[in-house]
Structure formats: C-alpha cells, structure tokens
Design an enzyme around this catalytic site. Structure first.
Site, short mmCIF file in Angstrom:
data_model
loop_
_atom_site.label_atom_id
_atom_site.label_comp_id
_atom_site.label_asym_id
_atom_site.label_seq_id
_atom_site.Cartn_x
_atom_site.Cartn_y
_atom_site.Cartn_z
CB CYS A 79 -0.89 -0.02 1.23
SG CYS A 79 -1.85 1.49 1.51
CB CYS A 106 -3.27 3.71 -5.43
SG CYS A 106 -4.40 2.75 -4.38
CG HIS A 113 -7.06 -0.40 -4.21
ND1 HIS A 113 -6.25 -0.18 -3.14
CD2 HIS A 113 -8.13 -1.10 -3.74
CE1 HIS A 113 -6.78 -0.71 -2.05
NE2 HIS A 113 -7.93 -1.28 -2.39
#
Length: 260
Positions: free
Chosen positions: A76, A187, A189
């Site tokens: 992360c 990121c 994601h």
C-alpha cells in the site's frame, strides 16, 4: 527465529495489494503467503497519517510476533509512506519492503517524459513522494493527480462500467493535451483499472506500476537473509480480511485470479 518454511505476509488497506501479491507468487511460487486486507478501515488514502501509521504498525507487529511471518510486504503506497521507515527500525532483521510510485521507470522510458502520477491524496502529500518527485523534476514534467474515491471502486468490485469511466475521464481529461508519455499508477488498487485507464489515454501512453519491482526487491531481501524457499513446495495463499463481510474474501479470490 524465522524459518524458511514460514509464510510471507502481504498487507494492504484493502484489496489493492493483490496486484502486488500476484507478482510475488509468480516470482516465488514455492512460498506460502498470507494476504491481509484491512477493508474495515479502508480507505487509508484519505486518513490522517498518524492513523495510517498506527493501523499499519499494529498489523505488521501481529504478523511478525503472532503469525511468525518471515518477511513482510506493505503493499500500500499510503501505508508505506506513513510507516515503513519506523517498522524497519523496529524489526531490523526482518526482510520488509514497501511500495512507491514507479516514477523512475516512467521517466527513463523515453526522451522528454511527461508523466501523470495517479495516487491517493495522502500519498501525494507525504514527504516521501515529494523527495521522489524532486529527483526527476529537471528531467521530466510530472503531474501529480490525487484520486480520492478511486480505490473504493475496486473494493466494491466495480472495475468497469459508466460510473468508473465517468470518474476516470473527469480526472484524466484535463491532462490529455499534455501529450503524456506515461501514467504511473501510484496506488496498488489502480492496476485493476488499467484497461479503463488505457481506453482514455490511448495506446501510445505507457502505463507503469511498481508491483514487479516490489516483488523482485522482496525476493532479493529474502535471499540475502537465507530464507528463500526452494524445496519444490507448491506455495499456498491464505486470504484474511478485517471486514465481517464474507463477500470481501470471495472478492479477494476473484481479483487474485483475474487478469490485469
């Protein structure tokens, strides 16, 4: 003392770190992995730094002291910025890696680079990002683009469709006249939205993320520590999530199997 057969722990604020996990499994297929998504507290990218730091340190400490992880990957960007330096001082003997936006490869990929860096607001505010950006300021035009709310699409399993497309077009369109050479997905994601981003920026713009580099660095550190598993074992992945919603684990399995 860590054993070669102990698992590697991968931690993220939710499911984004599965994009990093996939590269680690490809590179180290004999290793066992524990993946922990802190979806109950997601998103980290809009939380105060001290909150992100506390959540990250608590989870990593649990991995090392209770689950006997031999190595840690903080998958992360926000958690890396907030806590990785502190954790390395706390656990100097544990192979531990974080992630950072892949600005360097984006800058060196071509002459006269013009690079859009998509990331959470916290990642772009952190000193770690500003130091990284400053290294290449004279070599490239770098455009930081905070994307609050984007990781939530991935957490919800919403990876395509009009809502995602509208969000991305609103964010990216103001930069399309910059003749971008690269987009950095800052990121973990965001790689799950690579197809949608590609449709907006076009085929000539290269898209970068740090997943492979992170996996390679973790393998290097594990090897240096004498902990790399090379015994023919078929590695297993265990998914854990802080959310009480069982759908989160099913979604984790789906993202792990899905092509990016």
């Amino acid at each position: 003392m860590a054993k070669i057969t102990d698992p590697i722990a991968v931690f993220d604020s939710g499911m984004g770190g599965i994009s990093v996990l996939k590269e680690m499994v490809r590179l180290m297929p004999e290793e066992d992995f524990i993946y922990y998504g802190d979806s109950r507290h997601a998103p980290y990218g809009t939380k105060p730094t001290e909150v992100v730091r506390r959540l990250t340190i608590e989870r990593v400490t649990d991995f090392i002291e209770k689950k006997h992880a031999k190595a840690i990957a903080i998958a992360c960007n926000t958690a890396t910025s907030a806590a990785v330096a502190i954790l390395r001082k706390m656990y100097p003997d544990v192979p531990l890696v974080g992630v950072e936006p892949a600005i360097k490869p984006a800058v060196f990929a071509c002459d006269h680079p013009r690079v859009l860096v998509m990331a959470t607001p916290v990642t772009l505010k952190e000193e770690k990002f500003h130091k990284l950006e400053a290294l290449y300021d004279e070599q490239a035009d770098i455009y930081p683009l905070p994307c609050p709310g984007l990781m939530e699409f991935v957490e919800a399993g919403n990876l395509d469709g009009a809502e995602v497309d509208d969000y991305l077009r609103e964010k990216i369109s103001p930069y399309l006249d910059k003749n971008l050479t690269g987009v950095v997905l800052g990121c973990t994601h965001y790689p799950f939205l690579r197809r949608e981003i590609r449709a907006i920026v076009g085929p000539s713009v290269e898209i970068f993320d740090g997943s492979f580099g992170t996996a390679r660095e973790l393998r290097r550190r594990i090897t240096e520590a004498g902990l790399l598993r090379e015994d023919g074992h078929k590695g297993q992945v265990t998914f854990l999530n802080s959310s009480d919603d069982p759908e989160m684990l099913r979604r984790s399995e789906y993202l792990f199997r899905r092509e990016i």
